[in-house]
Design an enzyme around this catalytic site. Structure first.
Site, PDB file in Angstrom:
ATOM      1  N   GLU A  28       0.863  -1.164   0.000  1.00 22.25           N
ATOM      2  CA  GLU A  28       0.000   0.000   0.000  1.00 22.25           C
ATOM      3  C   GLU A  28       0.906   1.223   0.000  1.00 22.25           C
ATOM      4  OE1 GLU A  28      -2.501   1.133   3.591  1.00 22.25           O
ATOM      5  OE2 GLU A  28      -3.924   0.045   2.310  1.00 22.25           O
ATOM      6  N   GLN A  46      -2.491  16.366  -6.974  1.00 22.63           N
ATOM      7  CA  GLN A  46      -1.841  16.188  -8.270  1.00 22.63           C
ATOM      8  C   GLN A  46      -0.753  15.130  -8.139  1.00 22.63           C
ATOM      9  OE1 GLN A  46      -0.640  19.870 -10.197  1.00 22.63           O
ATOM     10  NE2 GLN A  46       1.179  18.902 -11.038  1.00 22.63           N
ATOM     11  N   ASN A  48       2.576  13.521 -10.214  1.00 19.76           N
ATOM     12  CA  ASN A  48       3.533  13.753 -11.294  1.00 19.76           C
ATOM     13  C   ASN A  48       4.427  12.534 -11.441  1.00 19.76           C
ATOM     14  OD1 ASN A  48       2.591  16.412 -11.532  1.00 19.76           O
ATOM     15  ND2 ASN A  48       4.060  17.152 -10.037  1.00 19.76           N
ATOM     16  N   ARG A  58      17.448  16.907 -11.225  1.00 24.04           N
ATOM     17  CA  ARG A  58      16.256  17.752 -11.382  1.00 24.04           C
ATOM     18  C   ARG A  58      16.107  18.545 -10.091  1.00 24.04           C
ATOM     19  NH1 ARG A  58      12.536  16.354 -15.580  1.00 24.04           N
ATOM     20  NH2 ARG A  58      13.160  14.450 -16.653  1.00 24.04           N
ATOM     21  N   HIS A  61      13.692  22.764  -6.803  1.00 28.49           N
ATOM     22  CA  HIS A  61      12.488  23.509  -7.155  1.00 28.49           C
ATOM     23  C   HIS A  61      11.547  23.666  -5.970  1.00 28.49           C
ATOM     24  CE1 HIS A  61      13.270  21.345 -11.201  1.00 28.49           C
ATOM     25  NE2 HIS A  61      13.903  22.498 -11.200  1.00 28.49           N
ATOM     26  N   LYS A  70       5.107  17.385  -0.800  1.00 24.97           N
ATOM     27  CA  LYS A  70       5.287  16.299  -1.770  1.00 24.97           C
ATOM     28  C   LYS A  70       5.498  14.979  -1.057  1.00 24.97           C
ATOM     29  CE  LYS A  70       7.288  19.324  -5.250  1.00 24.97           C
ATOM     30  NZ  LYS A  70       8.481  19.688  -6.021  1.00 24.97           N
ATOM     31  N   HIS A 117      13.042  21.098  -3.482  1.00 26.35           N
ATOM     32  CA  HIS A 117      13.167  19.665  -3.731  1.00 26.35           C
ATOM     33  C   HIS A 117      13.921  19.396  -5.024  1.00 26.35           C
ATOM     34  CE1 HIS A 117      11.483  15.893  -5.576  1.00 26.35           C
ATOM     35  NE2 HIS A 117      12.040  15.441  -4.457  1.00 26.35           N
ATOM     36  N   TYR A 130       5.490  11.452  -7.730  1.00 28.75           N
ATOM     37  CA  TYR A 130       5.266  12.187  -6.490  1.00 28.75           C
ATOM     38  C   TYR A 130       3.908  12.861  -6.484  1.00 28.75           C
ATOM     39  CZ  TYR A 130       7.334  16.065  -9.212  1.00 28.75           C
ATOM     40  OH  TYR A 130       7.629  16.983 -10.182  1.00 28.75           O
ATOM     41  N   GLU A 141       6.591  29.443  -9.442  1.00 29.98           N
ATOM     42  CA  GLU A 141       7.737  28.531  -9.416  1.00 29.98           C
ATOM     43  C   GLU A 141       9.036  29.285  -9.131  1.00 29.98           C
ATOM     44  OE1 GLU A 141       9.398  24.860 -12.082  1.00 29.98           O
ATOM     45  OE2 GLU A 141       8.623  26.599 -13.156  1.00 29.98           O
ATOM     46  N   LYS A 165      17.202  25.618 -17.621  1.00 31.89           N
ATOM     47  CA  LYS A 165      16.514  26.374 -16.562  1.00 31.89           C
ATOM     48  C   LYS A 165      17.194  26.142 -15.207  1.00 31.89           C
ATOM     49  CE  LYS A 165      12.688  24.898 -14.608  1.00 31.89           C
ATOM     50  NZ  LYS A 165      11.317  24.485 -14.332  1.00 31.89           N
ATOM     51  N   ASP A 166      17.513  24.892 -14.889  1.00 35.15           N
ATOM     52  CA  ASP A 166      18.124  24.583 -13.597  1.00 35.15           C
ATOM     53  C   ASP A 166      19.543  25.133 -13.487  1.00 35.15           C
ATOM     54  OD1 ASP A 166      15.791  23.367 -12.862  1.00 35.15           O
ATOM     55  OD2 ASP A 166      16.576  21.332 -12.868  1.00 35.15           O
TER      56      ASP A 166
END
Length: 181
Positions: A28, A46, A48, A58, A61, A70, A117, A130, A141, A165-166
């Protein structure tokens, strides 16, 4: 489920009870009431999923508007999951927790609002899923550079692969006060 605090107590490791037999396994992965009993009183809205390759990083953020808690798990492969405390008044501001998550361990990491994160991929590839407690908001963001010298995260990768971007995210010391929690 076994839920334990990390060195930053608001970040929690969640270890599901796994049932294995000749067919494979079952566990579970989420039960709101169990998390609530452990002090994680979040409703997730949500889900992802990302697929990334070895040495990919990654993050880091977060969202300042519509902040997200999260619940992160690695469905395939192995990642180093990282949560950096960016709550201005916190005793652990600028500190981080880094936990290996994998399809073998089935551990998950709960990260509350107020943390940046990110993760690095330690296996050939990884599929990460997540849950988020609020919806993605592009205008809200924000991020912090993965190689910030004051945070000093060891991502455990040889040749980091990052998005453009990162690469351009600011250092924590350059983030505007209103863009922190």
């Amino acid at each position: 489920m076994n839920i334990t605090a990390t060195r930053i107590p608001d970040v929690k490791i969640i270890e599901p009870r796994v049932f294995e037999d000749d067919r494979g396994y079952f566990y579970e992965a989420y039960r709101e009431s169990v998390l609530k009993d452990a002090g994680i009183d979040k409703h997730f809205v949500q889900d992802n999923v990302s697929r990334s390759y070895h040495n990919a990083i990654r993050g880091l953020h977060y969202q300042i508007e519509n902040p997200q808690a999260k619940l992160v798990q690695c469905l395939s492969g192995t990642i180093l999951d990282v949560a950096v405390d960016i709550r201005k008044e916190s005793k652990s501001f600028g500190n981080y927790v880094a936990i290996k998550l994998s399809d073998v361990s089935k551990r998950m990491l709960y990260i509350p609002e107020g943390f940046a994160h990110g993760f690095s991929v330690l296996s050939d590839e990884a599929i990460v899923a997540y849950k988020c407690s609020d919806y993605y908001n592009r205008e809200g963001e924000r991020g912090i550079r993965w190689d910030d010298p004051t945070i000093r995260i060891n991502w455990d990768v040889d040749r980091p692969i990052l998005s453009e971007k990162d690469r351009k995210l600011p250092l924590l010391s350059s983030v505007n006060e209103e863009d922190l929690f």
